[in-house]
Design a protein around this motif. Structure first.
Motif, short mmCIF file in Angstrom:
data_model
loop_
_atom_site.label_atom_id
_atom_site.label_comp_id
_atom_site.label_asym_id
_atom_site.label_seq_id
_atom_site.Cartn_x
_atom_site.Cartn_y
_atom_site.Cartn_z
N LYS A 126 32.78 -69.94 14.48
CA LYS A 126 31.63 -69.02 14.43
C LYS A 126 31.30 -68.68 12.98
N GLN A 127 30.17 -68.00 12.80
CA GLN A 127 29.72 -67.71 11.45
C GLN A 127 30.60 -66.68 10.73
N ASP A 128 31.43 -65.95 11.49
CA ASP A 128 32.35 -65.03 10.85
C ASP A 128 33.67 -65.70 10.47
N GLY A 129 33.77 -67.01 10.70
CA GLY A 129 34.95 -67.77 10.31
C GLY A 129 35.99 -67.94 11.40
N THR A 130 35.88 -67.22 12.50
CA THR A 130 36.84 -67.36 13.59
C THR A 130 36.42 -68.53 14.50
N ALA A 131 37.40 -69.11 15.17
CA ALA A 131 37.14 -70.26 16.03
C ALA A 131 37.46 -69.92 17.48
N PHE A 132 36.79 -70.60 18.39
CA PHE A 132 37.08 -70.43 19.82
C PHE A 132 36.93 -71.78 20.51
#
Length: 363
Positions: free
Chosen positions: A276-282
């Motif tokens: 995601k754009q905040d750097g976290t992944a899912f």
């Protein structure tokens, strides 16, 4: 030849080398998933396209006739026709001064020594910057495709896009149709029986899926945790008995059980990570969802050549990629920027052959 940052970033040949290097040095989380399921297909010049479903998947039985009679005329099953339109994707990224300073040092070294390894150093340094532009639209298509496969619908989602444009939700028929199976909590320990009983209904409504696609979590908690599997089935590999209660069994063991029970499915594990754009992944493959897929491709990546490539901005240096994707660089008074642009959309046209098992009640 004296190189500058401008001459390097404005050289399409050099930039193609950088982007190709970025695409062959991907990490597992950056792998592009959609080409396994979709074939690229151009849309109309205005971005619209017709999409069809209802393709006949089984051969209708032939008729015996009198040898002197005329042959009966049959009609092919009609196809459902719809219309779609590609969506525009694009973002711009500013190259920070620290990286530009480091790049200038590498360019100065290249000019001073002129060695091949100095050119390689410049290429490798730029790979990380351009990897984002090359992969961002590809991963967006991965997200849309997996939303469609595992939920039956897809749209722009706020948890991924900070400033995205809202588009109409794309919904596939199996989201609420006969090809969707929704087990209840008590079905958790008899999943195999549930699957066997569901096959006639799925086939009746055109779902000729042969693949059960899911993530590792779902495989472990919905398949391996099933009491029917743990209590009644054991497999022997090289004459060594495998305890069916373990959660470390490979899908091939369960596929052997399916084959012995004449269940026409094979399990395929899939994990697709999106950052995601905040750097976290899912994981774009949700827990407790099983997608029923036919063999082969299930649709197309619709694309068209963006208008900007026909009416280019003079201050930008463009590099064209496959399917109308372009990557451009520009130097302005605000700084140096890189950007991408393309007109793409996922077009799933085999939805009548697909299905969905929602195991959320097992949670």
């Amino acid at each position: 030849m004296v190189y500058t940052i401008d001459s390097i970033l404005a050289n399409p040949v050099f930039m193609t080398i950088v982007i190709n290097r970025a695409m062959v040095t991907l990490s597992d989380t950056d792998r592009v998933d959609w080409p396994e399921y979709l074939d690229p297909l151009p849309a109309n010049p205005d971005g619209t396209f017709k999409t069809y479903s209802g393709n006949q998947t089984a051969v209708i039985v032939g008729s015996f006739i009198d040898r002197n009679a005329n042959k009966p005329v049959r009609k092919r099953r009609s196809m459902t026709k719809g219309y779609g339109e590609v969506g525009s994707l694009g973002e711009s990224y500013q190259m920070d001064n620290d990286r530009l300073d480091r790049l200038q040092v590498l360019v100065d070294t290249l000019n001073r020594l002129g060695r091949q390894e100095d050119m390689e150093a410049v290429i490798n340094f730029l790979v990380d910057d351009f990897r984002q532009c090359a992969l961002a639209p590809e991963k967006r298509m991965d997200l849309m495709l997996n939303d469609l496969k595992f939920t039956g619908e897809a749209s722009i989602r706020s948890k991924v896009d900070d400033n995205g444009v809202k588009i109409n939700t794309i919904t596939l028929p199996f989201k609420t149709g006969k090809n969707k199976i929704v087990p209840i909590a008590s079905d958790k320990n008899k999943f195999f029986s549930l699957l066997i009983n569901a096959i006639p209904t799925l086939r009746q409504y055109g779902c000729d899926a042969t693949i059960l696609e899911m993530n590792r979590f779902t495989f472990t908690n919905a398949i391996l945790a099933c009491a029917e599997f743990k209590d009644f089935f054991r497999s022997k590999v090289s004459n060594v008995e495998i305890d069916a209660s373990t959660k470390l069994l490979p899908p091939s063991i369960v596929n052997n059980v399916f084959e012995s029970l004449q269940i026409p499915y094979r399990i395929k594990l899939k994990d697709v990570y999106i950052t995601k754009q905040d750097g976290t992944a899912f994981n774009a493959v949700p827990n407790w969802a099983i997608s029923l897929l036919p063999t082969g491709k299930i649709g197309n990546l619709r694309h068209r050549r963006p208008y900007e490539l026909s009416d280019r901005i003079p201050t930008k240096a463009y590099t064209e990629r496959d399917n109308g994707l372009f990557i451009a660089t520009e130097r302005t008074k605000e700084g140096r920027f890189m950007e991408y642009g393309c007109d793409w959309i996922v077009d799933v046209n085999q939805s009548n052959r697909m299905g969905l098992i929602d195991c959320s009640a097992f949670a």
